[in-house]
Design a protein around this motif. Structure first.
Motif, mmCIF file in Angstrom:
data_model
loop_
_atom_site.group_PDB
_atom_site.id
_atom_site.type_symbol
_atom_site.label_atom_id
_atom_site.label_comp_id
_atom_site.label_asym_id
_atom_site.label_seq_id
_atom_site.Cartn_x
_atom_site.Cartn_y
_atom_site.Cartn_z
ATOM 1 N N ASN A 84 1.027 -1.479 -0.086
ATOM 2 C CA ASN A 84 0.371 0.211 0.577
ATOM 3 C C ASN A 84 1.146 1.326 -0.421
ATOM 4 N N MET A 85 0.207 1.972 -1.156
ATOM 5 C CA MET A 85 0.960 3.286 -1.163
ATOM 6 C C MET A 85 0.282 4.285 -0.119
ATOM 7 N N ILE A 86 -1.069 4.017 -0.020
ATOM 8 C CA ILE A 86 -1.426 4.982 0.985
ATOM 9 C C ILE A 86 -2.588 4.948 1.824
ATOM 10 N N SER A 87 -2.683 4.216 3.183
ATOM 11 C CA SER A 87 -3.420 4.073 4.261
ATOM 12 C C SER A 87 -4.299 4.824 5.213
ATOM 13 N N ILE A 88 -5.609 4.453 4.840
ATOM 14 C CA ILE A 88 -6.533 5.406 5.726
ATOM 15 C C ILE A 88 -6.782 5.410 6.498
ATOM 16 N N GLU A 89 -6.858 5.447 7.867
ATOM 17 C CA GLU A 89 -7.015 4.412 8.819
ATOM 18 C C GLU A 89 -8.160 4.528 9.516
ATOM 19 N N HIS A 90 -8.894 4.431 9.582
ATOM 20 C CA HIS A 90 -10.154 4.948 10.763
ATOM 21 C C HIS A 90 -10.481 6.018 10.640
ATOM 22 N N VAL A 91 -10.509 6.673 9.504
ATOM 23 C CA VAL A 91 -10.286 8.734 9.578
ATOM 24 C C VAL A 91 -11.724 9.305 9.407
ATOM 25 N N THR A 92 -11.694 10.203 10.527
ATOM 26 C CA THR A 92 -12.796 10.880 10.730
ATOM 27 C C THR A 92 -12.242 12.624 10.552
ATOM 28 N N LYS A 93 -13.216 13.595 9.653
ATOM 29 C CA LYS A 93 -13.028 14.587 9.730
ATOM 30 C C LYS A 93 -14.122 15.624 10.479
ATOM 31 N N ASN A 94 -13.865 16.426 11.153
ATOM 32 C CA ASN A 94 -14.350 17.178 11.844
ATOM 33 C C ASN A 94 -14.253 19.073 11.624
ATOM 34 N N PHE A 95 -15.246 19.687 10.841
ATOM 35 C CA PHE A 95 -14.949 20.997 10.982
ATOM 36 C C PHE A 95 -16.100 22.554 11.428
ATOM 37 N N GLY A 96 -15.795 22.487 13.017
ATOM 38 C CA GLY A 96 -16.636 22.387 14.616
ATOM 39 C C GLY A 96 -17.941 21.578 14.469
ATOM 40 N N ASP A 97 -18.753 21.837 13.983
ATOM 41 C CA ASP A 97 -19.708 20.722 14.669
ATOM 42 C C ASP A 97 -20.268 20.278 12.896
ATOM 43 N N PHE A 98 -19.699 20.166 12.227
ATOM 44 C CA PHE A 98 -19.539 19.571 10.501
ATOM 45 C C PHE A 98 -18.621 17.994 10.851
ATOM 46 N N LYS A 99 -19.561 17.637 10.272
ATOM 47 C CA LYS A 99 -18.265 15.865 10.377
ATOM 48 C C LYS A 99 -18.576 16.024 8.675
ATOM 49 N N ALA A 100 -17.490 16.109 8.161
ATOM 50 C CA ALA A 100 -17.581 15.626 7.048
ATOM 51 C C ALA A 100 -17.092 13.999 6.839
ATOM 52 N N LEU A 101 -15.706 13.564 7.226
ATOM 53 C CA LEU A 101 -15.546 12.390 6.741
ATOM 54 C C LEU A 101 -15.916 11.354 8.627
ATOM 55 N N ASP A 102 -16.449 10.759 7.863
ATOM 56 C CA ASP A 102 -16.920 9.784 9.324
ATOM 57 C C ASP A 102 -15.813 7.833 8.867
ATOM 58 N N GLY A 103 -14.995 7.525 9.363
ATOM 59 C CA GLY A 103 -14.734 6.277 9.580
ATOM 60 C C GLY A 103 -13.930 6.081 9.081
ATOM 61 N N VAL A 104 -13.768 6.862 7.765
ATOM 62 C CA VAL A 104 -12.992 6.076 6.535
ATOM 63 C C VAL A 104 -11.841 5.152 6.594
ATOM 64 N N ASP A 105 -11.258 4.643 6.011
ATOM 65 C CA ASP A 105 -11.010 2.853 5.765
ATOM 66 C C ASP A 105 -10.697 2.986 4.403
ATOM 67 N N LEU A 106 -9.313 3.208 3.993
ATOM 68 C CA LEU A 106 -9.206 2.953 2.189
ATOM 69 C C LEU A 106 -7.578 2.869 2.478
#
Length: 263
Positions: free
Chosen positions: A7-29
Motif C-alpha cells: 500500500n502506497m496510501i493507508s487511510i485508517e479509521h479517519v474522521t474529519k470534523n470542521f466544528g460541528d460539521f462532520k465531513a468524513l466518518d470512519g473512512v478506511d481506504l
C-alpha cells in the motif's frame, strides 16, 4: 523475512470534523502502489477533504493517514497536487514554472532546466517552453501544472477535478495524455471527478463516496483493458459499469438531498 507493504496510501479509521460539521466518518481506504484511484460522489461527500488529508493540508480529527510508510503530520513533499485552478506563477515561463520545485530543492541551474525540459516535452509543450502562462490556453496551463508535479518526482500524484473547467475536446485529449503519463511513470494517482465517464476512462479502481458525512460505500475495480482511448466508451463493458456506478451515485445524491430514491 520482512514483508513489503503493497500500500502506497493507508487511510485508517479517519474522521474529519470542521466544528460541528462532520465531513468524513470512519473512512478506511488503502491504495496500492501504482494504482490509478478515482474518487466519485455527490458534492459535499468529502472527496476534496480526503485528498487534502493525504496531501497534509488538513489533519484528521481521529485516525491517521500514512503515505509510503510515513504518517502524514504536515504538508507531505512526497505528494504532488494538481488543482482545478492551475496555480502557476504568471511571471515565470513554462520551463521555469516546471523547474521551480527543483530549484527549491537546490538542484543546479543546468541540471534542473534539463530535467524540467524532459517533462515539458512529455506533456507536449516543447514549443512553448519560453512562453508565459497568460499566452496559454486552459488546457495548456493544466499540462504545465502536471509537468511541474511530475518534475518533483513525488510518490503520489493527487488531482482535484483538474479538467473540470476545460471544454470537452481538450478534456478528452488531456485524459488520454494523463493515461500515457501514468503508464510511463508508474506513479500512484488519486483523482477526483464528478464524471463517471472520466472515472471509467482513467481509473484502475474507483471509490464511490457516500452522502455526508463522507464514507466509502462502493469499491470497484475497473477491468476495462489498458491502454485506453475514447473508443473504450463504445464497449458493452463500459456501459455496464457506467450503469452500475450511476445507480449507486444517484442513490447517494438522493440521500444528500433528503429525497427518496426513484422520486
Amino acid at each position: 523475512m520482512a514483508t513489503v507493504n503493497p500500500n502506497m496510501i493507508s487511510i485508517e479509521h479517519v474522521t474529519k470534523n470542521f466544528g460541528d460539521f462532520k465531513a468524513l466518518d470512519g473512512v478506511d481506504l488503502h491504495v496500492r502502489k501504482g494504482e490509478f484511484l478515482v474518487l466519485l460522489g455527490a458534492s459535499g461527500c468529502g472527496k476534496s477533504t480526503l485528498l487534502n488529508l493525504i496531501a497534509g493540508f488538513e489533519r484528521p480529527s481521529s485516525g491517521r493517514v500514512v503515505v509510503n510508510g510515513r504518517p502524514v503530520t504536515d504538508v507531505d513533499p512526497h505528494c504532488g497536487m494538481v488543482f482545478q485552478q492551475y496555480a502557476l506563477f504568471p511571471w515565470m515561463t513554462v520551463l521555469d514554472n516546471v523547474a521551480f520545485g527543483l530549484k527549491m530543492k537546490g538542484m543546479a541551474a543546468k541540471a534542473r532546466r534539463a530535467a524540467a525540459m524532459r517533462y515539458v516535452e512529455m506533456v507536449g509543450l516543447k514549443d512553448f517552453a519560453s512562453a508565459y502562462p497568460k499566452a496559454l490556453s486552459g488546457g495548456m496551463r493544466q499540462r504545465v501544472s502536471i509537468a511541474r508535479v511530475l518534475a518533483n518526482d513525488p510518490d503520489v500524484i493527487l488531482l482535484d477535478e483538474p479538467f473540470a473547467a476545460l471544454d470537452a475536446m481538450t478534456r478528452q485529449v488531456l485524459q488520454e495524455e494523463l493515461l500515457q503519463i501514468y503508464e510511463k511513470s508508474g506513479k500512484t494517482i488519486v483523482f477526483i471527478t464528478h464524471s463517471i465517464d472520466e472515472a471509467l476512462m482513467l481509473s484502475t479502481r474507483m471509490i464511490i463516496m457516500g452522502a455526508r458525512p463522507g464514507r466509502v460505500v462502493c469499491d470497484i475495480d475497473n477491468d476495462l483493458p489498458l491502454p485506453r482511448d475514447a473508443a473504450v466508451q463504445l464497449s458493452p463493458r463500459f456501459n455496464e459499469l457506467k450503469s452500475a456506478i450511476w445507480n449507486t451515485v444517484q442513490a447517494e445524491v438522493m440521500k444528500s438531498l433528503g429525497t427518496p430514491a426513484g422520486h
